[in-house]
Design an enzyme around this catalytic site. Structure first.
Site, PDB file in Angstrom:
ATOM      1  N   LYS A  36      -8.765  14.249   4.622  1.00  0.00           N
ATOM      2  CA  LYS A  36      -7.885  12.775   4.584  1.00  0.00           C
ATOM      3  C   LYS A  36      -6.706  13.098   5.799  1.00  0.00           C
ATOM      4  O   LYS A  36      -6.734  13.952   6.466  1.00  0.00           O
ATOM      5  CB  LYS A  36      -7.217  12.713   3.431  1.00  0.00           C
ATOM      6  CG  LYS A  36      -6.432  13.983   2.924  1.00  0.00           C
ATOM      7  CD  LYS A  36      -5.874  13.800   1.545  1.00  0.00           C
ATOM      8  CE  LYS A  36      -7.041  13.723   0.470  1.00  0.00           C
ATOM      9  NZ  LYS A  36      -6.524  12.902  -0.637  1.00  0.00           N
ATOM     10  N   ARG A  37      -6.014  12.060   5.990  1.00  0.00           N
ATOM     11  CA  ARG A  37      -4.981  12.113   7.066  1.00  0.00           C
ATOM     12  C   ARG A  37      -3.956  13.278   6.723  1.00  0.00           C
ATOM     13  O   ARG A  37      -3.773  13.696   5.489  1.00  0.00           O
ATOM     14  CB  ARG A  37      -4.264  10.807   7.094  1.00  0.00           C
ATOM     15  CG  ARG A  37      -3.048  10.772   8.105  1.00  0.00           C
ATOM     16  CD  ARG A  37      -2.479   9.374   8.087  1.00  0.00           C
ATOM     17  NE  ARG A  37      -2.384   8.650   6.841  1.00  0.00           N
ATOM     18  CZ  ARG A  37      -1.134   8.422   6.272  1.00  0.00           C
ATOM     19  NH1 ARG A  37      -0.122   9.143   6.819  1.00  0.00           N
ATOM     20  NH2 ARG A  37      -1.145   7.895   5.104  1.00  0.00           N
TER      21      ARG A  37
ATOM     22  N   THR B 262      -8.853   6.204  -1.574  1.00  0.00           N
ATOM     23  CA  THR B 262     -10.357   5.868  -2.026  1.00  0.00           C
ATOM     24  C   THR B 262     -11.134   7.059  -1.478  1.00  0.00           C
ATOM     25  O   THR B 262     -12.363   7.109  -2.039  1.00  0.00           O
ATOM     26  CB  THR B 262     -10.514   4.842  -1.053  1.00  0.00           C
ATOM     27  OG1 THR B 262     -10.383   5.236   0.261  1.00  0.00           O
ATOM     28  CG2 THR B 262      -9.749   3.207  -1.346  1.00  0.00           C
TER      29      THR B 262
ATOM     30  N   HIS C 157       0.772  -1.260   0.037  1.00  0.00           N
ATOM     31  CA  HIS C 157      -0.048   0.140  -0.021  1.00  0.00           C
ATOM     32  C   HIS C 157       0.896   1.365  -0.029  1.00  0.00           C
ATOM     33  O   HIS C 157       0.294   2.404   0.254  1.00  0.00           O
ATOM     34  CB  HIS C 157      -0.904   0.169   1.349  1.00  0.00           C
ATOM     35  CG  HIS C 157      -2.286  -0.675   1.264  1.00  0.00           C
ATOM     36  ND1 HIS C 157      -3.203  -0.579   0.352  1.00  0.00           N
ATOM     37  CD2 HIS C 157      -2.450  -2.054   1.576  1.00  0.00           C
ATOM     38  CE1 HIS C 157      -4.120  -1.313   0.659  1.00  0.00           C
ATOM     39  NE2 HIS C 157      -3.689  -2.547   1.298  1.00  0.00           N
TER      40      HIS C 157
ATOM     41  N   LYS D 155     -14.935   8.237  -3.341  1.00  0.00           N
ATOM     42  CA  LYS D 155     -15.994   8.487  -2.693  1.00  0.00           C
ATOM     43  C   LYS D 155     -16.569   9.959  -3.143  1.00  0.00           C
ATOM     44  O   LYS D 155     -17.674   9.983  -3.161  1.00  0.00           O
ATOM     45  CB  LYS D 155     -15.838   8.631  -1.472  1.00  0.00           C
ATOM     46  CG  LYS D 155     -15.484   7.312  -0.607  1.00  0.00           C
ATOM     47  CD  LYS D 155     -14.853   7.144   0.788  1.00  0.00           C
ATOM     48  CE  LYS D 155     -14.142   5.829   1.055  1.00  0.00           C
ATOM     49  NZ  LYS D 155     -13.166   5.948   2.276  1.00  0.00           N
TER      50      LYS D 155
ATOM     51  N   LYS E 154       0.505  14.764   1.259  1.00  0.00           N
ATOM     52  CA  LYS E 154      -0.637  15.009   0.828  1.00  0.00           C
ATOM     53  C   LYS E 154      -1.003  16.367   0.566  1.00  0.00           C
ATOM     54  O   LYS E 154      -2.125  16.904   0.035  1.00  0.00           O
ATOM     55  CB  LYS E 154      -1.731  14.274   1.682  1.00  0.00           C
ATOM     56  CG  LYS E 154      -1.798  12.742   2.020  1.00  0.00           C
ATOM     57  CD  LYS E 154      -2.562  12.459   2.948  1.00  0.00           C
ATOM     58  CE  LYS E 154      -2.467  10.779   3.106  1.00  0.00           C
ATOM     59  NZ  LYS E 154      -3.106   9.993   2.027  1.00  0.00           N
TER      60      LYS E 154
END
Length: 860
Positions: free
Chosen positions: A584-585, A692, A393, A696, A590
């Site tokens: 998100k985290r 993911t 992952h 969504k 990110k």
């Protein structure tokens, strides 16, 4: 009449009805059916069951019952209606010779169960009516459920989606993990800073699980290994541990959508074999009397302890081994119970390793086969390598788990011996394949040399698995080119791609009922089980009336979220504004801080031109930073600090609002995804494995602004490049720029000076110029994730977003086409590919039957 009086009146009526139905039957009894209170689905029966469960299970009555008591009563009522499916599913698997998928994951971010189970049972509306007739509100009861925080983010949520799809597709499966007493922390924001609060999700009990005290296994830790040769000349090993822990099973049924299959999620709780040492107590050692109990129970106490200190690292390794050992022992026991032999264990179970956390499984299965079942090495290795498959992952080398050799030896001495022997035999094979290539031996070895030797867990997973997969097309290709390049060269046949997916049951049907109803009114409800049927929406994209309905639904959902934000944070936002969302985290790769730079850029434009006509935007952030990740926590403080300035500046006149929504979790995300207009997927290309959240958002009608990273690549291919806002460097361009000598200062002087100077001067921190200095320096002198290099492209792309949003009719068409073309991204599709390409398993439909015919259960 208050809720308690109303409930008391209704339950009295129910009792009277029940007496009438049971004791005052009409003469023709053959025409009367009295439903079982445990399984019946009529409105009167459901109401009766809720009342019974309130009283007989919880010992409460309406005068003293809380809203949580009513939730528990309803939860037990729904669980009752799942138990026959669950029992028959387990019995069917035990009686059959079918292969079972075993999913090993250290995380399961399940989300609340009640709403999802109502959807999958197909009784949501019926239960809502029953609850309302009792004077209760179903949405309020659903909100009472404590979310099981058994995961950190995407990894755990993916595992939950896959469990849903396995059951829906009627695939024999069991999930294994840890029953953390305290899950991921609850997040509060105080003075703009993240504060971690203990997640006590079990404080009121968990009605969905069943404790199995008879399903226990011993797990050894520490100590030393003794070797011997028995009377038959068989060489053996005896592990003499310092500590023995007991693993106790807790089972939760995972129900498929409108099928009879209910698979099992089995989570392990750690306990002491003996909870109290009377000898220690009798000599006055009161602490020692319970010390072993405390040590043992700590293993499953908390999700992901802070592993900066050696104690945290040690606990994390113990956790991983604990749940792996319990799970493999359980699988072997189930296999033998079905009449199998350990030599053909792989015919009963195929085990999927969800990332490297359960990679110790390879060594543990070898230990069980060698030491407990006395197989020879070759046979044991053949069984092992035909059992495991490994999902990677991450593309971040630092995220490929490694364990210090000394630490590992102190906890798992027998496994170290086994890993050394695996490595010796494996490197002999490598030396034959690549004669004279010492570099290849070094790069593939399971042991990393250096000042501190360590065990490479990803390497252990690769050598011990028959299949290795990435989770998006780009990720899988980059795996083969970068972090697992040598493994691909050695075993190309093992590698494949399995792009992630999400379950439409939770992420559309449950979380966005308005959109679900609109879609179903046009194309039927077959899409819920076959997401490719969403393609039927394409023909409505040019229908002006349908586009208006679509945007009306979106506005209604946005109003709900706006109301929640105002109620919880006192921030009034415009539902007509563009909801620009990044949840998100929190992590540097990110790049939430790139989003913040865009906000500051817009803010400066308005300060320079107060009457500038811009598209109103509401920027919504959410996410948790790891407690020890100081830069990520500083990024949260930066977001909230910029929000404080922007939201209160009269020059902005509400054209920009910035909101940080605390405690981002499954419950909260179910409200955020449906309301988003724009989905921020802006990680540096080549860093995100898949994602993911991007799926969504798109499934709920948001348009994506993103780089060609992770699953963004495939989303863009599916929805059409004209319906995707692309910016930034590609993964290849990132590597080229880094190799040519990337200098952040070039970009700072070009276009970033004003924004960065405002941050470093204290403009957004009450003139405290030192507050964000660490973050500023990381960008100016390092910028590992090329924030500055992508900034200009990002700003230009955001301007294109604003222009597109001005034309609401065109935006509606783009939104519809996004949803219509997202059929690929169902977790059902992902699981089908795993079944066909890796696991080699087929659906096994479950037919309901009475396990106790004629009311008589056989006890033996």
């Amino acid at each position: 009449m208050n809720i308690f009086d109303n409930f008391m009146k209704k339950t009295t009526e129910i009792t009277d009805d029940k007496k009438t139905s049971n004791n005052s039957l009409p003469p023709n009894n053959n025409n009367v059916t009295v439903e079982d209170d445990r399984t019946g689905l009529s409105i009167p029966t459901l109401k009766r069951a809720i009342a019974d469960n309130l009283f007989y299970i919880q010992g409460k009555f309406p005068t003293i019952a809380t809203e949580n008591d009513y939730y528990m009563a309803l939860a037990y009522t729904i669980r009752d209606r799942m138990l026959q499916r669950w029992a028959v599913t387990v019995d069917s698997y035990l009686q059959s010779k079918t292969r079972v998928v075993s999913y090993l994951s250290a995380e399961y971010l399940l989300g609340p169960h009640l709403g999802n189970n109502l959807i999958n049972l197909g009784i949501y509306d019926r239960v809502k009516q029953a609850v309302e007739e009792l004077g209760l509100d179903l949405e309020h009861l659903i909100a009472q459920e404590e979310e099981p925080g058994l995961g950190n983010g995407g990894l755990g949520r993916l595992a939950a989606c896959y469990m849903d799809s396995l059951a829906t597709l009627e695939i024999p499966a069991i999930g294994y993990g840890i029953r953390y007493e305290f899950g991921i922390f609850d997040q509060e924001i105080r003075d703009g800073w993240q504060v971690e609060i203990t997640d006590q999700w079990l404080r009121y009990g968990n009605p969905w699980e069943i404790r199995r005290p008879e399903v226990t296994y011993e797990v050894k830790l520490g100590g030393h290994v003794e070797h011997y040769t028995d009377s038959h000349g068989h060489y053996g090993s005896n592990w003499v541990p310092d500590l023995v822990v007991k693993g106790v099973a807790y089972d939760t049924p995972i129900l498929g959508y409108q099928v009879n299959t209910a698979n099992t999620l089995r989570l392990w709780k750690s306990e002491a074999p003996e909870s109290f040492d009377f000898q220690a107590f009798n000599v006055g050692n009161y602490y020692g009397a319970v010390n072993e109990k405390v040590i043992c129970e700590n293993i499953s106490k908390i999700l992901y302890p802070n592993d900066e200190q050696i104690q945290g690292k040690e606990l994390r390794l113990r956790q991983q081994y604990f749940f792996v050992s319990c799970s493999l022992q359980d699988m072997i026991a189930l296999h033998l119970r079905r009449g199998g032999k350990v030599e053909n264990f792989y015919e009963t179970f195929v085990v999927q390793l969800n990332d490297t956390h359960p990679a110790i499984s390879v060594a543990e299965l070898m230990r069980l086969l060698l030491d407990e079942h006395e197989l020879d090495w070759e046979t044991a290795w053949d069984v092992t390598t035909r059992t495991f498959a490994y999902t990677n992952h991450t593309l971040l080398p630092e995220a490929l788990e490694k364990w210090n050799l000394d630490l590992f030896a102190s906890i798992l001495p027998r496994h170290l011996e086994i890993i050394y022997e695996i490595n010796r035999r494996f490197l002999d094979e490598v030396a034959i394949r690549f004669p004279g290539d010492e570099g290849k031996l070094w790069s593939l070895s399971l042991i990393e040399e250096g000042e501190e030797k360590s065990i490479r867990m990803a390497h252990l997973a690769c050598v011990g698995s028959f299949a290795i997969n990435g989770v998006a097309q780009l990720h899988s290709e980059l795996l083969k080119e970068t972090v697992l390049r040598d493994w691909y060269e050695l075993y190309p046949e093992k590698f494949s791609n399995k792009t992630n997916g999400v379950t439409p049951r939770r992420w559309m049907v449950l979380s966005n009922p308005r959109l679900t109803e609109l879609i179903t009114s046009k194309i039927g409800d077959g899409w819920i089980k076959n997401l490719e049927e969403l393609k039927g929406l394409e023909k409505f994209a040019d229908d002006g009336a349908f586009r208006k309905q679509w945007m009306d639904v979106k506005l209604a959902v946005k109003k709900d979220l706006a109301s929640q934000i105002e109620q919880q944070q006192g921030i009034k936002i415009n539902p007509e504004s563009l909801f620009d969302v990044q949840v998100k985290r929190i992590h540097e790769y990110k790049r939430q801080h790139l989003n913040v730079l865009h906000i500051i850029t817009l803010y400066n434009r308005l300060k320079q031109h107060p009457d500038l006509d811009i598209v109103p935007r509401t920027f919504i952030f959410g996410g948790k930073a790891a407690p020890s990740y100081h830069v990520a926590k500083l990024m949260i403080k930066l977001i909230t600090s910029v929000a404080e300035v922007v939201n209160h500046d009269p020059d902005v006149r509400d054209r920009i609002k910035v909101v940080f929504m605390p405690d981002y979790n499954v419950t909260n995300s179910q409200k955020i995804y449906p309301a988003a207009d724009l989905s921020e997927q802006i990680s540096l290309a080549g860093k995100e494995a898949s994602g993911t959240g991007n799926m969504k958002f798109s499934l709920n009608g948001a348009l994506t602004i993103g780089t060609l990273d992770g699953a963004n690549v495939e989303i863009r291919e599916c929805v059409g490049e004209e319906n995707f806002f692309l910016f930034g460097l590609t993964a290849q361009e990132v590597e080229q720029l880094k190799s040519s000598g990337y200098n952040p200062w070039d970009y700072y002087h070009d276009s970033l000076k004003q924004a960065m100077d405002q941050i470093s001067s204290g403009f957004f921190s009450h003139r405290d110029g030192s507050l964000f200095q660490r973050l500023v320096n990381s960008l100016l002198y390092d910028d590992r994730y090329l924030l500055f290099a992508d900034y200009h492209s990002y700003i230009e792309c955001q301007d294109r977003v604003a222009e597109a949003y001005r034309d609401k009719d065109k935006w509606a068409k783009m939104s519809i086409l996004n949803v219509a073309r997202m059929g690929k991204f169902s977790s059902d599709r992902s699981i089908k590919e795993y079944c066909e390409d890796i696991w080699k398993v087929k659906p096994v439909p479950v037919e309901l039957y009475d396990l106790c015919p004629d009311g008589e259960c056989k006890l033996v």
